[in-house]
Design a protein around this motif. Structure first.
Motif, PDB file in Angstrom:
ATOM      1  N   LEU A   1       0.831  -1.211   0.000  1.00 50.09           N
ATOM      2  CA  LEU A   1       0.000   0.000   0.000  1.00 50.09           C
ATOM      3  C   LEU A   1       0.862   1.256   0.000  1.00 50.09           C
ATOM      4  O   LEU A   1       0.555   2.243  -0.679  1.00 50.09           O
ATOM      5  N   LEU A   2       1.974   1.204   0.755  1.00 50.82           N
ATOM      6  CA  LEU A   2       2.889   2.354   0.796  1.00 50.82           C
ATOM      7  C   LEU A   2       3.497   2.590  -0.584  1.00 50.82           C
ATOM      8  O   LEU A   2       3.533   3.722  -1.078  1.00 50.82           O
ATOM      9  N   GLY A   3       3.979   1.511  -1.205  1.00 46.67           N
ATOM     10  CA  GLY A   3       4.572   1.632  -2.532  1.00 46.67           C
ATOM     11  C   GLY A   3       3.580   2.138  -3.559  1.00 46.67           C
ATOM     12  O   GLY A   3       3.892   3.010  -4.370  1.00 46.67           O
ATOM     13  N   PHE A   4       2.362   1.589  -3.506  1.00 43.82           N
ATOM     14  CA  PHE A   4       1.307   2.012  -4.432  1.00 43.82           C
ATOM     15  C   PHE A   4       0.988   3.497  -4.235  1.00 43.82           C
ATOM     16  O   PHE A   4       0.866   4.251  -5.192  1.00 43.82           O
ATOM     17  N   GLY A   5       0.884   3.903  -2.964  1.00 51.33           N
ATOM     18  CA  GLY A   5       0.578   5.295  -2.642  1.00 51.33           C
ATOM     19  C   GLY A   5       1.680   6.239  -3.074  1.00 51.33           C
ATOM     20  O   GLY A   5       1.419   7.333  -3.593  1.00 51.33           O
ATOM     21  N   LEU A   6       2.942   5.832  -2.879  1.00 49.66           N
ATOM     22  CA  LEU A   6       4.078   6.669  -3.266  1.00 49.66           C
ATOM     23  C   LEU A   6       4.040   6.979  -4.753  1.00 49.66           C
ATOM     24  O   LEU A   6       4.267   8.117  -5.180  1.00 49.66           O
ATOM     25  N   VAL A   7       3.759   5.936  -5.547  1.00 48.04           N
ATOM     26  CA  VAL A   7       3.730   6.129  -6.994  1.00 48.04           C
ATOM     27  C   VAL A   7       2.581   7.056  -7.396  1.00 48.04           C
ATOM     28  O   VAL A   7       2.731   7.908  -8.265  1.00 48.04           O
TER      29      VAL A   7
END
Length: 257
Positions: free
Chosen positions: A193-199
């Motif tokens: 979720l963090l990676g998805f949100g960062l992008v």
């Protein structure tokens, strides 16, 4: 409808790798004895899958999204390096034990402490893998996200088995060992979720984020998994496991991409 379907695929993809950690522990319901050679081969396979995922699904796309020129290569290189530094700092300051170190004989309390440090280590390693999955889906390329999710899910299975076997050696019940192994994988959806949100938030620095996730995975492969698979006397078998894992992930990347 297509939008709903794509959101469902992304949601399932973000969850899948963590769940597969638990699936990897299922063999403990049938046997409590897994040969060290077999576990080393499986972990070697996991390292090969991670290595290919880093190269084909994170690092090469990072260069591509950056424009494919010298500047893109430099940004990707910086991202890889900082991803490794990030994991190095976590590795240094978070108390944990390496994956397959031979356990030191001692009191029950010492032994249990060692097991839980080992579990923390698995959990730490799962975070960058979750991050990589989220970043893969965050690019908007479903095929890329699915490839990373399946690849990381495959490599999570032997880790889940390793956790469960370690707990069985400490006289945990089969059910408890399975549940704890599953829980170690559930940090991955958080990282995803963090990676998805960062992008989504920082679309402009997508090449750097892809490279950061790739560097974090490379650090785990080199610092943890490969040395551990080479510490039990089955180095050659583990090496072939790495090669086969790399080939399998490469084929998946081509077929799904």
């Amino acid at each position: 409808m297509g939008n709903i379907d794509s959101k469902l695929i992304v949601g399932l993809g973000l969850l899948l790798p963590g769940i597969m950690t638990g699936l990897g522990a299922i063999p403990i319901f049938f046997t409590k004895k897994i040969k060290r050679s077999a576990l080393d081969i499986l972990l070697g396979f996991a390292a090969g899958v991670m290595l290919a995922a880093s190269c084909f699904s994170l690092i090469l796309p990072s260069i591509e999204y950056g424009g494919g020129d010298f500047k893109a290569v430099m940004i990707t290189g910086l991202g890889i390096f900082l991803g490794a530094v990030m994991l190095d700092l976590i590795d240094k300051y978070a108390p944990h034990e390496h994956l397959m170190d031979k356990r030191v004989e001692g009191t029950s309390t010492d032994s249990l402490k060692k097991i839980w440090l080992f579990i923390i280590a698995i959990t730490i390693h799962n975070f960058p893998e979750g991050l990589a999955t989220g970043v893969g889906f965050g690019t908007g390329e479903l095929a890329n996200g699915i490839t990373i999710a399946l690849g990381i899910g495959l490599q999570n299975m032997p880790e889940g088995l390793a956790v469960a076997l370690a707990l069985l050696r400490e006289n945990y019940s089969v059910k408890k060992a399975f549940v704890i192994a599953l829980l170690t994988g559930l940090v991955e959806p958080i990282g995803a979720l963090l990676g998805f949100g960062l992008v989504q938030i920082f679309q402009q620095i997508l090449p750097f984020i892809l490279a950061l996730a790739g560097g974090a995975m490379l650090f785990v492969i080199s610092d943890e998994i490969i040395p551990e698979t080479h510490s039990g006397g089955f180095e050659r078998q583990a090496t072939y496991g790495i090669i086969v894992g790399f080939i399998v992930m490469m084929i998946m990347d081509v077929l799904l991409g």
